[in-house]
Design a protein around this motif. Structure first.
Motif, PDB file in Angstrom:
ATOM      1  N   UNK A 244      16.551  -4.952  -1.846  1.00 43.48           N
ATOM      2  CA  UNK A 244      16.911  -4.745  -3.249  1.00 43.48           C
ATOM      3  C   UNK A 244      16.935  -3.272  -3.604  1.00 43.48           C
ATOM      4  N   UNK A 245      15.911  -2.544  -3.192  1.00 41.10           N
ATOM      5  CA  UNK A 245      15.846  -1.112  -3.480  1.00 41.10           C
ATOM      6  C   UNK A 245      17.002  -0.370  -2.827  1.00 41.10           C
ATOM      7  N   UNK A 246      17.359  -0.766  -1.601  1.00 41.86           N
ATOM      8  CA  UNK A 246      18.463  -0.114  -0.893  1.00 41.86           C
ATOM      9  C   UNK A 246      19.787  -0.349  -1.615  1.00 41.86           C
ATOM     10  N   UNK A 247      19.966  -1.561  -2.142  1.00 41.78           N
ATOM     11  CA  UNK A 247      21.203  -1.867  -2.876  1.00 41.78           C
ATOM     12  C   UNK A 247      21.302  -0.994  -4.135  1.00 41.78           C
ATOM     13  N   UNK A 248      20.231  -0.867  -4.877  1.00 40.61           N
ATOM     14  CA  UNK A 248      20.253  -0.059  -6.096  1.00 40.61           C
ATOM     15  C   UNK A 248      20.485   1.410  -5.767  1.00 40.61           C
ATOM     16  N   UNK A 249      19.970   1.873  -4.651  1.00 39.62           N
ATOM     17  CA  UNK A 249      20.229   3.250  -4.216  1.00 39.62           C
ATOM     18  C   UNK A 249      21.716   3.464  -3.958  1.00 39.62           C
ATOM     19  N   UNK A 250      22.377   2.480  -3.384  1.00 37.24           N
ATOM     20  CA  UNK A 250      23.811   2.594  -3.136  1.00 37.24           C
ATOM     21  C   UNK A 250      24.608   2.579  -4.438  1.00 37.24           C
ATOM     22  N   UNK A 251      24.211   1.738  -5.381  1.00 30.92           N
ATOM     23  CA  UNK A 251      24.852   1.735  -6.705  1.00 30.92           C
ATOM     24  C   UNK A 251      24.725   3.116  -7.335  1.00 30.92           C
ATOM     25  N   UNK A 252      23.516   3.666  -7.294  1.00 27.52           N
ATOM     26  CA  UNK A 252      23.256   4.992  -7.872  1.00 27.52           C
ATOM     27  C   UNK A 252      24.086   6.067  -7.178  1.00 27.52           C
ATOM     28  N   UNK A 253      24.164   5.998  -5.864  1.00 26.00           N
ATOM     29  CA  UNK A 253      24.931   6.978  -5.080  1.00 26.00           C
ATOM     30  C   UNK A 253      26.407   6.959  -5.471  1.00 26.00           C
ATOM     31  N   UNK A 254      26.970   5.765  -5.627  1.00 26.62           N
ATOM     32  CA  UNK A 254      28.384   5.661  -6.012  1.00 26.62           C
ATOM     33  C   UNK A 254      28.619   6.222  -7.411  1.00 26.62           C
ATOM     34  N   UNK A 255      27.743   5.862  -8.357  1.00 26.38           N
ATOM     35  CA  UNK A 255      27.916   6.345  -9.734  1.00 26.38           C
ATOM     36  C   UNK A 255      27.761   7.863  -9.789  1.00 26.38           C
ATOM     37  N   UNK A 256      26.789   8.364  -9.097  1.00 23.54           N
ATOM     38  CA  UNK A 256      26.546   9.812  -9.093  1.00 23.54           C
ATOM     39  C   UNK A 256      27.763  10.572  -8.573  1.00 23.54           C
ATOM     40  N   UNK A 257      28.355  10.078  -7.501  1.00 20.96           N
ATOM     41  CA  UNK A 257      29.538  10.740  -6.939  1.00 20.96           C
ATOM     42  C   UNK A 257      30.681  10.749  -7.947  1.00 20.96           C
ATOM     43  N   UNK A 258      30.865   9.644  -8.655  1.00 20.01           N
ATOM     44  CA  UNK A 258      31.916   9.578  -9.668  1.00 20.01           C
ATOM     45  C   UNK A 258      31.679  10.556 -10.802  1.00 20.01           C
ATOM     46  N   UNK A 259      30.433  10.663 -11.254  1.00 17.44           N
ATOM     47  CA  UNK A 259      30.099  11.575 -12.356  1.00 17.44           C
ATOM     48  C   UNK A 259      30.377  13.022 -11.976  1.00 17.44           C
ATOM     49  N   UNK A 260      30.010  13.410 -10.768  1.00 19.82           N
ATOM     50  CA  UNK A 260      30.210  14.795 -10.344  1.00 19.82           C
ATOM     51  C   UNK A 260      31.691  15.153 -10.238  1.00 19.82           C
ATOM     52  N   UNK A 261      32.541  14.150 -10.058  1.00 26.34           N
ATOM     53  CA  UNK A 261      33.977  14.384 -10.071  1.00 26.34           C
ATOM     54  C   UNK A 261      34.542  14.365 -11.495  1.00 26.34           C
ATOM     55  N   UNK A 262      33.986  13.547 -12.339  1.00 25.51           N
ATOM     56  CA  UNK A 262      34.540  13.312 -13.673  1.00 25.51           C
ATOM     57  C   UNK A 262      34.127  14.358 -14.697  1.00 25.51           C
ATOM     58  N   UNK A 263      32.893  14.864 -14.588  1.00 26.33           N
ATOM     59  CA  UNK A 263      32.336  15.703 -15.653  1.00 26.33           C
ATOM     60  C   UNK A 263      31.987  17.106 -15.146  1.00 26.33           C
ATOM     61  N   UNK A 264      32.077  18.103 -16.043  1.00 27.48           N
ATOM     62  CA  UNK A 264      31.700  19.474 -15.668  1.00 27.48           C
ATOM     63  C   UNK A 264      30.182  19.652 -15.704  1.00 27.48           C
ATOM     64  N   UNK A 265      29.510  19.102 -14.713  1.00 27.35           N
ATOM     65  CA  UNK A 265      28.053  19.159 -14.661  1.00 27.35           C
ATOM     66  C   UNK A 265      27.622  19.388 -13.216  1.00 27.35           C
TER      67      UNK A 265
END
Length: 381
Positions: A244-265
């Motif tokens: 379960x923890x590994x799955x949530x880490x993968x969800x977080x990893x995908x979202x984080x990658x998208x944010x770094x592409x989408x936003x100036x942060x």
């Protein structure tokens, strides 16, 4: 003495706002709520208990010295808003129209009896983009005199909630709350809040709120829906499960990658916003609290569907996010009215139509097809 009114005396209203204001001697607090049971319990006891999970310790805090009134039935609730310096709207997005209509009527009295005192209204909801709607709802149909007063004396500000607060139910007088990061507030305000711990002025609220909802609330919702699917009661149990923890880490990893592409942060700024310091102890956080209202949390622009769209737009992986959405569509919590509405829709219309209506994806969108595929696979597992 400064006056704060908390409209919405549920978990967050009592466990975060009320507890925080009780530690600031200059402030007097009044709770308002339309739920007679909430107000009755606050009045009968005259106090409530908050277990506060800080970084360095767990504090046991008895909160007292407040006032509490049921809205629309007790005239003192009008008095509280007429003389408030801060008005916190600690309510769900769907409750704003009713709350605005209620406060708007009291503003007519305030404009006549206390016209020179300024007021800051702080909106505590994870839904972004609501401030223009709230502003428009307040000014709609105001006469010229009241409109002039409102525009000069009242400001409406958005916030970013970075705190978990839970209890057995919204009426409970025994509440658990983490205290490791501040509530971020859109400036400027009409009163100094420097003496209130855990309140912090912050620029770029709209952008940061989008990011926070995706990167913090997205994996959190995924934890609730996967946790329910696996039969857990708390998020803590899921995160102790290696898979379960590994799955949530993968969800977080995908979202984080998208944010770094989408936003100036930058990654450093992202960590400052979204990485929560470890609190002393391990506060139980229930699947029910985090998963509540899947119709909103699985909607087009919200935490999971919005994240999937963002990743798809930048040609980044999003498989785990899509799978999390499917877990959400399987959420069959009998005590959650929205979950029951969702299950009825799926049963009556089928999963394709349900995903179209709930998540907002077109029938031709690959995301709709992938969500439905995962739903069928998980349901039959």
């Amino acid at each position: 003495m400064a006056n704060a009114v908390i409209l919405g005396a549920g978990r967050l209203g009592k466990g975060f706002l009320g507890e925080t204001l009780a530690n600031a001697p200059r402030w007097h607090t009044t709770f308002l709520d339309k739920d007679a049971g909430v107000i009755r319990k606050l009045k009968e006891t005259g106090s409530y208990h908050v277990q506060v999970y800080r970084k360095e310790c767990i504090e046991e805090h008895e909160v007292s010295g407040y006032e509490a009134y049921e809205t629309l039935l007790e005239p003192q609730d009008c008095h509280a808003i007429v003389y408030a310096d801060l008005l916190f709207l600690s309510i769900y997005p769907q409750d704003f129209p009713e709350a605005i209509a209620y406060v708007k009527e009291i503003f007519k009295m305030r404009a006549k009896t206390n016209p020179n005192q300024k007021l800051s209204m702080l909106c505590l909801t994870n839904k972004n983009g609501m401030i223009p709607m709230i502003q428009d709802a307040f000014v709609k149909d105001m006469n010229e005199e009241l409109l002039s007063w409102f525009m000069h004396q009242v400001v409406i500000r958005d916030t970013i909630i970075r705190r978990s607060t839970d209890a057995d139910d919204h009426r409970s007088l025994n509440i658990r709350s983490t205290a490791v990061l501040s509530l971020l507030i859109q400036p400027p305000l009409t009163i100094d809040i420097a003496d209130i711990e855990w309140l912090e002025l912050c620029d770029d609220i709209a952008m940061l709120k989008d990011i926070k909802v995706f990167l913090v609330n997205g994996p959190h919702a995924a934890s609730a829906y996967l946790g329910w699917y696996r039969g857990y009661t708390t998020i803590n149990e899921l995160l102790e499960d290696e898979d379960g923890a590994a799955f949530i880490q993968e969800v977080t990893k995908e979202i984080r990658a998208g944010i770094l592409q989408q936003y100036p942060i930058s990654e450093e700024q992202l960590d400052k916003l979204s990485v929560f310091p470890k609190a002393k102890g391990d506060m139980p956080d229930t699947v029910y609290r985090v998963g509540k209202d899947p119709l909103r949390k699985l909607s087009y622009d919200d935490r999971l569907c919005g994240s999937a769209r963002m990743c798809k737009a930048h040609h980044l992986p999003y498989e785990h996010i899509v799978q999390a959405i499917a877990y959400g569509l399987l959420y069959d919590e009998k005590t959650d009215e929205a979950a029951m509405q969702m299950q009825m829709l799926i049963q009556e219309k089928g999963i394709i139509e349900a995903v179209h209506q709930i998540c907002g994806f077109s029938y031709q969108d690959d995301l709709l097809k992938e969500i439905c595929s995962w739903y069928v696979r998980l349901k039959n597992k």
